[in-house]
Structures are given as structure tokens and as C-alpha cells.
Design an enzyme around this catalytic site. Structure first.
Site: not given
Ligand SMILES: NC(=O)c1ccc[n+]([C@@H]2O[C@H](COP(=O)([O-])OP(=O)(O)OC[C@H]3O[C@@H](n4cnc5c(N)ncnc54)[C@H](OP(=O)(O)O)[C@@H]3O)[C@@H](O)[C@H]2O)c1
Length: 225
Positions: A131, A147
Site C-alpha cells: 500500500s 497497517y
Molecule cells: N482496498 C484498498 O483500498 C487497498 C488499498 C491498498 C492496499 N490494499 C491491500 O490489498 C489487499 C486486499 O485488500 P482488500 O481491499 O481486498 O481487503 P478485504 O476486502 O478486506 O479482503 C481481505 C481478504 O484477506 C483475507 N484475509 C485476512 N486475513 C487472512 C488470514 N489470516 N488468512 C487468510 N486470508 C485472510 C480475507 O479473508 P476473510 O474473508 O476470511 O476475512 C479477505 O479475503 C490487502 O493486502 C490490502 O492491504 C487494499
């Protein structure tokens, strides 16, 4: 050419979108989810759903046993959690540990565990979803300390792996997906996951060992560490 891509955190958000788009173009996908029942959509599009709680070393060991010597071309360390400690008064040991376990330590240990599979693959690419909030140069205020620090540390893991695995032809990068409308990004985010993932996949497709160690945006531009 069909590739095999392993993606973590595929129950929802960007992880699920990676699975949809990879399957739509015919790649073989190992869709990891901590509860396989939560990854029904990934199974519906033909991904092979595998149980993996990235924060549990025993779960990583079980995945190693399940995969055996199967080649993996690209590993996308996507699973992540956000933190609640946006103000200095809210810093907490529990929160630091929870966020670092998933965002920093897990991608490092999972990459280590899957090195033989990646060596057997044709691309040897590792993408750590990071990020912009992990940029020390920006040190953006108003967001979780745990984070931001976890993603800065993840960037160091990427940079170290890139150096240590360079002789083996690996490409390891940190990639920011931008602010996306997911559970983590919230409803006001500027990007739709489908658009962000399309750009990320185009960037991942074009990665070469010369890119290893970079911290890039979804479109492949450098982000200051
Ligand atoms: N969304 C943004 O704006 C944004 C911006 C910058 C970076 N990111 C990064 O992009 C990535 C995906 O984010 P997202 O926005 O898709 O988040 P999200 O919608 O909250 O989804 C998170 C995913 O990670 C899984 N997860 C969390 N803890 C886990 C664990 N211990 N073992 C296995 N799976 C786990 C969750 O599974 P469960 O359903 O089981 O909880 C879910 O599938 C992350 O690394 C985040 O930091 C996102």
C-alpha cells in the site's frame, strides 16, 4: 500459455477479483481462503480452492503438504487486514501483532514455504500486495500505524527477497492496488476492484527480473519507499 497462479485471501475483495479475471483468461488458479466455504465464488469460476489461514504457520505447513511439488508460476500475497490505531493514543501491542502477523510475516513465511513450487514454475514471480500507506517517504497521517508499518516492513521483505533470489531468476515486487471499493477500502473509494485488478494483471504480466525489488503502483510506476 496457461499459468498457475496462487492467490491468498480470495473470499472477497481484490483477491476474489484476481481469481475471476485469471480464470476468465484461462489461467489455473489456486485460490486460498481461510475458510474454503467462504470462497464459493472462486470455486464457481473454476479455481481450485485451498484452505489457508496465512497467519497460522500450521496452515502454511498443511498447504505445503497439499501442494507437494506442484509448480506455481506466480504467487500473489494478497490477504491483508487493516488496523484501528490511527492515533498515537490508540497504539496497542495486540493490534501491532495482529496486523503484522497477516500483512508482513505471513507473506514472508508463505514465500519461503512455496520456494520449491515457484522454482519449478516458469515465471518465478512473487507479488506482495502492499500500500502507498506503507511509503515512509509519504508517512501519510490519519491511517493506522500498524497497517502503515506492516506494509513498510513488507516492502523490506520484498526488497530483501529480490536481492537474495536474484541469482535464481526470481522477480519479487511490492504493488499498491490504489484505493479500492472493498470491505477494507470502504464505499467511497475511487477505484472499482475490476479496474484495479485489470491494471495489476497487465503490470504483473510484463514484469521481468529487471523489475525485482521495485515498489510499484497498479500501473507499474515507481512509488517512493
Ligand atoms: N482496498 C484498498 O483500498 C487497498 C488499498 C491498498 C492496499 N490494499 C491491500 O490489498 C489487499 C486486499 O485488500 P482488500 O481491499 O481486498 O481487503 P478485504 O476486502 O478486506 O479482503 C481481505 C481478504 O484477506 C483475507 N484475509 C485476512 N486475513 C487472512 C488470514 N489470516 N488468512 C487468510 N486470508 C485472510 C480475507 O479473508 P476473510 O474473508 O476470511 O476475512 C479477505 O479475503 C490487502 O493486502 C490490502 O492491504 C487494499
Amino acid at each position: 500459455m496457461t499459468r498457475t497462479v496462487l492467490v491468498t485471501g480470495t473470499s472477497r475483495g481484490l483477491g476474489l477479483e484476481f481469481v475471476r479475471q485469471l480464470r476468465a483468461r484461462g489461467d489455473a488458479v489456486l485460490a486460498c481462503a481461510r475458510k474454503p466455504s467462504s470462497a464459493a465464488e472462486a470455486a464457481d469460476v473454476g479455481a481450485e480452492v485451498v484452505a489457508l489461514d496465512v497467519a497460522e504457520p500450521a496452515s502454511i505447513a498443511a498447504l505445503e503438504r497439499t501442494l507437494g511439488s506442484r509448480p506455481i508460476d506466480v504467487l500473489i500475497n494478497n490477504a491483508g487486514v487493516s488496523g484501528q490505531d490511527a492515533a498515537v493514543g490508540g497504539l496497542s501491542l495486540t493490534e501491532f501483532r495482529r496486523v503484522f502477523d497477516t500483512n508482513t510475516i505471513a507473506p514472508a513465511l508463505l514465500t519461503r514455504a512455496l520456494l520449491p513450487n515457484l522454482r519449478a514454475g516458469r515465471r518465478r514471480v512473487v507479488v506482495n500486495i502492499s500500500s502507498q500507506l506503507g511509503s515512509i517517504a509519504a508517512a501519510t497521517p490519519g491511517f493506522s500505524y500498524a497497517y502503515a508499518a506492516s506494509k513498510a516492513a513488507l516492502n523490506m521483505i520484498s526488497a530483501r527477497l529480490a536481492r537474495d533470489l536474484a541469482g535464481d531468476g526470481f522477480t519479487v515486487v511490492s504493488m499498491c492496488p490504489g484505493w479500492n471499493r472493498t470491505d477494507m477500502g470502504g464505499p467511497n473509494a475511487s477505484l472499482m476492484p475490476a479496474d484495479s485488478v485489470r491494471e495489476m494483471l497487465a503490470t504483473i504480466d510484463g514484469l521481468t527480473p529487471g523489475d525485482s525489488g521495485r515498489f510499484v503502483s497498479r500501473s507499474g510506476e515507481d512509488i517512493p519507499f
